[in-house]
Enzyme design. Sequence first.
Site, PDB file in Angstrom:
ATOM      1  CG  PHE A 138     -36.827  38.263  90.826  1.00  0.00           C
ATOM      2  CD1 PHE A 138     -37.498  39.094  89.933  1.00  0.00           C
ATOM      3  CD2 PHE A 138     -35.672  37.627  90.397  1.00  0.00           C
ATOM      4  CE1 PHE A 138     -37.016  39.283  88.635  1.00  0.00           C
ATOM      5  CE2 PHE A 138     -35.193  37.820  89.103  1.00  0.00           C
ATOM      6  CZ  PHE A 138     -35.854  38.649  88.234  1.00  0.00           C
ATOM      7  CG  ASP A 223     -34.838  31.109  93.154  1.00  0.00           C
ATOM      8  OD1 ASP A 223     -33.606  31.122  93.109  1.00  0.00           O
ATOM      9  OD2 ASP A 223     -35.557  31.850  92.452  1.00  0.00           O
ATOM     10  CE  LYS A 252     -28.666  37.149  90.462  1.00  0.00           C
ATOM     11  NZ  LYS A 252     -30.062  36.789  90.713  1.00  0.00           N
TER      12      LYS A 252
HETATM   13  C1  PLP Z   1     -31.260  36.649  89.864  1.00  0.00           C
HETATM   14  C2  PLP Z   1     -32.304  35.695  90.316  1.00  0.00           C
HETATM   15  C3  PLP Z   1     -32.945  34.836  89.415  1.00  0.00           C
HETATM   16  C4  PLP Z   1     -32.724  34.919  87.932  1.00  0.00           C
HETATM   17  O1  PLP Z   1     -31.416  34.614  87.580  1.00  0.00           O
HETATM   18  P1  PLP Z   1     -30.883  35.042  86.127  1.00  0.00           P
HETATM   19  O2  PLP Z   1     -29.524  34.420  86.054  1.00  0.00           O
HETATM   20  O3  PLP Z   1     -30.856  36.531  86.103  1.00  0.00           O
HETATM   21  O4  PLP Z   1     -31.823  34.477  85.144  1.00  0.00           O
HETATM   22  C5  PLP Z   1     -33.837  33.914  89.904  1.00  0.00           C
HETATM   23  N1  PLP Z   1     -34.093  33.840  91.219  1.00  0.00           N
HETATM   24  C6  PLP Z   1     -33.505  34.650  92.120  1.00  0.00           C
HETATM   25  C7  PLP Z   1     -33.828  34.499  93.561  1.00  0.00           C
HETATM   26  C8  PLP Z   1     -32.611  35.625  91.691  1.00  0.00           C
HETATM   27  O5  PLP Z   1     -32.055  36.455  92.575  1.00  0.00           O
END
Ligand code: PLP
Length: 401
Positions: A138, A223, A252
């Site tokens: 994701f 990521d 986050k």
């Molecule tokens: C939450 C998340 C995103 C997206 O972040 P947003 O601030 O919601 O756009 C991207 N990569 C990972 C691994 C995530 O958990």
Amino acid sequence: MKKDSTINLTDNFIMHTYKRIPVVITRGKGIYLWDSNGKKYMDFLGARGAANIGYSNPDVIKAITEQAKKLILVTNDFYTAPQAGLAQLITKNSFADQVFFCNSGAEANEGALKLSRLYSYKKYGQGRYVIVSAINSFHGRTYGTLSATGQKKYQIGFEPMLPGFRQVRFNDIEDMHAALGDDVCAVILEPVQGEGGIYPATKEYIDFVRDQTQKKDILLIMDEVQVGLGRTGTLFAYEHYGIKPDMVTIAKSIAGGVPMGALLATKAVSAFFDYGTHGTTFGGSPLAAAAGIASINYIIKHRLPGNAKKLGAVASKQLLEMKKKYPDKIKDIRGMGLAIGIELYDASLAARVFDECLKSGLIVNVTNGNIIRFLPPLIITAQELKKGIALFEKAVLAGLK
Ligand SMILES: *Cc1c(COP(=O)(O)O)cnc(C)c1O
């Protein structure tokens, strides 16, 4: 329910993109949330990784209060001290030489994807633009990051995805090897797949990917939007693998709940983002940057990565004992630090366990159908963790009835 109740207003006037829990939250402090009836919840979801330092952290409150009185926003036409200070703090504590500030995880990843293509275009010319990502990953909801995301369910109805994305099986060395052709500019991976259900990358996999990408001058993007900033037991998750990525994205928990994201890179890569190639109005605003400094300093000063490591081990041990008690219900316990996945055999049991937890005042999360995910704030104490796991076990028992 009254016509102008919060739930009614929300359901009537806000687009239905979220399946919300029918609870109105009014207050948060540390690892706890309170609803409009005064009920207190222990939060093991931790805002999906955005509450590592807890809700309404006092240091963040102080920083944003003071900063708001001086300056909330000025555009990046100017220099500001909070932004410079946050960049210094991040680079001092990571592999990175330079950062780009934005407002979310998706935006940080979007920046990484764009920078990868630009790097390759400027160095090698056209045709080397493929981005390799993992199945079950994701990376966000924008078109670039959605195209990288390896879960069909998020893409249905939005096709066509962007061209130039290739997906491989996670933790599969041969599949990765086959995917790294002459047309590839970058590989993007979560060190621990979060939304996918808490699947950590193996050391040999990351070693292989780093080795191959380095040989071919393919950029490696980690990521860490969900599991960075202390969650796995180190400040950044890539540290576990003993490698140096080319880029890392965080968001986050970067600014204690204030929207912010950051793209971290080595100078060899970041230099390709020169004047006018990328930008965003709110990126690194004084308010968000002041919150970011307070948040990251809090994580370091209070040794939250160490707490995540220690308590993650305690939680895993207790959960593995639970798995022994219910071998036909609990399929697997996985995790790294305080990113923990409890895979059940049965999605309907997961839903019942979720409901029972909520009733007893424990917020957990169900991801990918049958996987219960814990991402508690890293400020949690051993006693609180024990109490939460006891509530969880009771919920499993109730769910079995
Ligand atoms: C939450 C998340 C995103 C997206 O972040 P947003 O601030 O919601 O756009 C991207 N990569 C990972 C691994 C995530 O958990």
